[in-house]
Design a protein around this motif. Structure first.
Motif, mmCIF file in Angstrom:
data_model
loop_
_atom_site.group_PDB
_atom_site.id
_atom_site.type_symbol
_atom_site.label_atom_id
_atom_site.label_comp_id
_atom_site.label_asym_id
_atom_site.label_seq_id
_atom_site.Cartn_x
_atom_site.Cartn_y
_atom_site.Cartn_z
ATOM 1 N N GLU A 1 -2.569 -1.016 14.642
ATOM 2 C CA GLU A 1 -3.247 -1.305 13.393
ATOM 3 C C GLU A 1 -2.362 -1.278 12.146
ATOM 4 O O GLU A 1 -1.584 -0.044 12.083
ATOM 5 N N ALA A 2 -2.142 -2.301 11.536
ATOM 6 C CA ALA A 2 -1.235 -2.193 10.343
ATOM 7 C C ALA A 2 -1.908 -2.593 8.993
ATOM 8 O O ALA A 2 -2.827 -3.505 8.937
ATOM 9 N N THR A 3 -1.573 -1.806 8.107
ATOM 10 C CA THR A 3 -2.139 -2.240 6.598
ATOM 11 C C THR A 3 -1.108 -2.080 5.655
ATOM 12 O O THR A 3 0.134 -1.701 5.721
ATOM 13 N N LEU A 4 -1.332 -3.096 4.693
ATOM 14 C CA LEU A 4 -0.471 -3.155 3.234
ATOM 15 C C LEU A 4 -1.237 -3.319 2.295
ATOM 16 O O LEU A 4 -2.036 -4.231 2.115
ATOM 17 N N ASP A 5 -1.559 -2.280 1.442
ATOM 18 C CA ASP A 5 -2.337 -2.061 0.381
ATOM 19 C C ASP A 5 -1.772 -3.019 -0.714
ATOM 20 O O ASP A 5 -0.943 -3.304 -1.045
ATOM 21 N N ALA A 6 -3.074 -3.416 -1.631
ATOM 22 C CA ALA A 6 -2.721 -4.116 -2.678
ATOM 23 C C ALA A 6 -1.793 -3.756 -3.653
ATOM 24 O O ALA A 6 -1.050 -4.358 -4.407
ATOM 25 N N GLY A 7 -1.711 -2.285 -3.715
ATOM 26 C CA GLY A 7 -0.727 -1.611 -4.612
ATOM 27 C C GLY A 7 0.762 -2.005 -4.204
ATOM 28 O O GLY A 7 1.717 -1.549 -5.031
ATOM 29 N N GLY A 8 0.913 -2.237 -2.790
ATOM 30 C CA GLY A 8 2.192 -2.710 -2.574
ATOM 31 C C GLY A 8 2.819 -4.032 -2.928
ATOM 32 O O GLY A 8 3.938 -4.461 -2.654
ATOM 33 N N PHE A 9 1.769 -5.056 -3.530
ATOM 34 C CA PHE A 9 2.173 -6.323 -4.067
ATOM 35 C C PHE A 9 2.543 -6.160 -5.387
ATOM 36 O O PHE A 9 1.994 -5.472 -6.393
ATOM 37 N N GLU A 10 3.369 -7.316 -5.997
ATOM 38 C CA GLU A 10 3.659 -7.665 -7.278
ATOM 39 C C GLU A 10 2.313 -7.929 -7.868
ATOM 40 O O GLU A 10 2.235 -7.629 -9.091
#
Length: 251
Positions: free
Chosen positions: A49-58
């Motif tokens: 399970e992998a996640t990338l939060d919106a805060g990690g985007f420009e």
């Protein structure tokens, strides 16, 4: 379904690598608060399970939804980018394609019907008997040493002096890598010896996706799956992998 985002290439690659180590295609959840993938490999040995939060985007805009993604094709495109390149992602739902833009490259990738992608796993609840937090570099040393002698690796926790250890026994040679509690970021060895044996290919593939300075939480129980979890991208992303133990007498 709306999805429009900008993220650095290295951050996107770090998010995808633990998944592509196990599967070639996946369901990508375009959540309001970020991306999520859950997948299990074809042999049912490991799940991620992998996640990338919106805060990690420009920038990040999504109203939710799921798409099917060919990971091999996607990563081949990202390999053309420099690590710091800003990757623009935009979904065209009508034609079921994802537009990928960075630098002078503009690539349109056809999407997979998510219904044709293998069902997502539920991460099991396990009563862990031992926990250790090691660096990616320490785990890489352990799997590299094991690869010298065998194609399996035993993960062990056996008191403060062997808070996390690996054993590998070949036909003629054997190797142990041992970390005591003080060698590790932290450790809770538990009572008594805790161990399980795993296919080295799976463990090595997952460890190979970690940064050397990643702080990886390893959870163990006797003859049960091992859990490896770590955060990256300045805490904006995470990965959790469970690897099933070797079946006695199996390959």
């Amino acid at each position: 379904m709306t999805f429009n985002a900008i993220v650095t290439a290295d951050r996107l690659v770090d998010f995808l690598e633990p998944v592509s180590a196990l599967v070639d295609e996946c369901k990508l959840h375009l959540g309001v608060d970020g991306l999520r993938i859950a997948a299990v490999d074809p042999a049912n040995v490991a799940m991620v399970e992998a996640t990338l939060d919106a805060g990690g985007f420009e920038s990040y805009e999504s109203d939710g939804g799921v798409i099917g993604l060919n990971l091999n094709a996607f990563e081949d495109v990202l390999a053309l980018a420099d690590s710091g390149d800003l990757v623009h992602l935009e979904l065209d739902e009508q034609v079921r394609k994802l537009d990928i833009r960075f630098g002078s490259v503009d690539y349109t990738q056809a999407l997979i019907n998510p219904q044709s992608v293998r069902q997502e796993p539920d991460l099991p609840s396990i009563d862990w008997l031992a926990t250790a937090v090691a660096t990616g570099k320490q785990l890489d040393q352990a799997v590299t040493a094991a690869d010298l002698v065998d194609d399996h690796i035993q993960l062990v926790s056996d008191g403060p002096e062997r808070a996390l250890a690996t054993d590998a026994d070949g036909d003629t040679d054997d190797v142990q890598v041992e970390y005591d509690r003080d060698d590790l970021v932290s450790a809770s060895p538990g009572d008594g010896r805790v161990s399980s044996m795993f296919s080295l290919d799976y463990v090595s593939s997952i460890v190979g996706t970690m940064d050397a300075d990643a702080e990886v939480t390893v959870r163990l129980a006797n003859e049960m799956p091992a859990e490896l979890s770590w955060a990256h991208s300045e805490g904006q992303a995470s990965a959790t992998v469970l690897i099933s133990p070797r079946i006695a007498g199996g390959e």
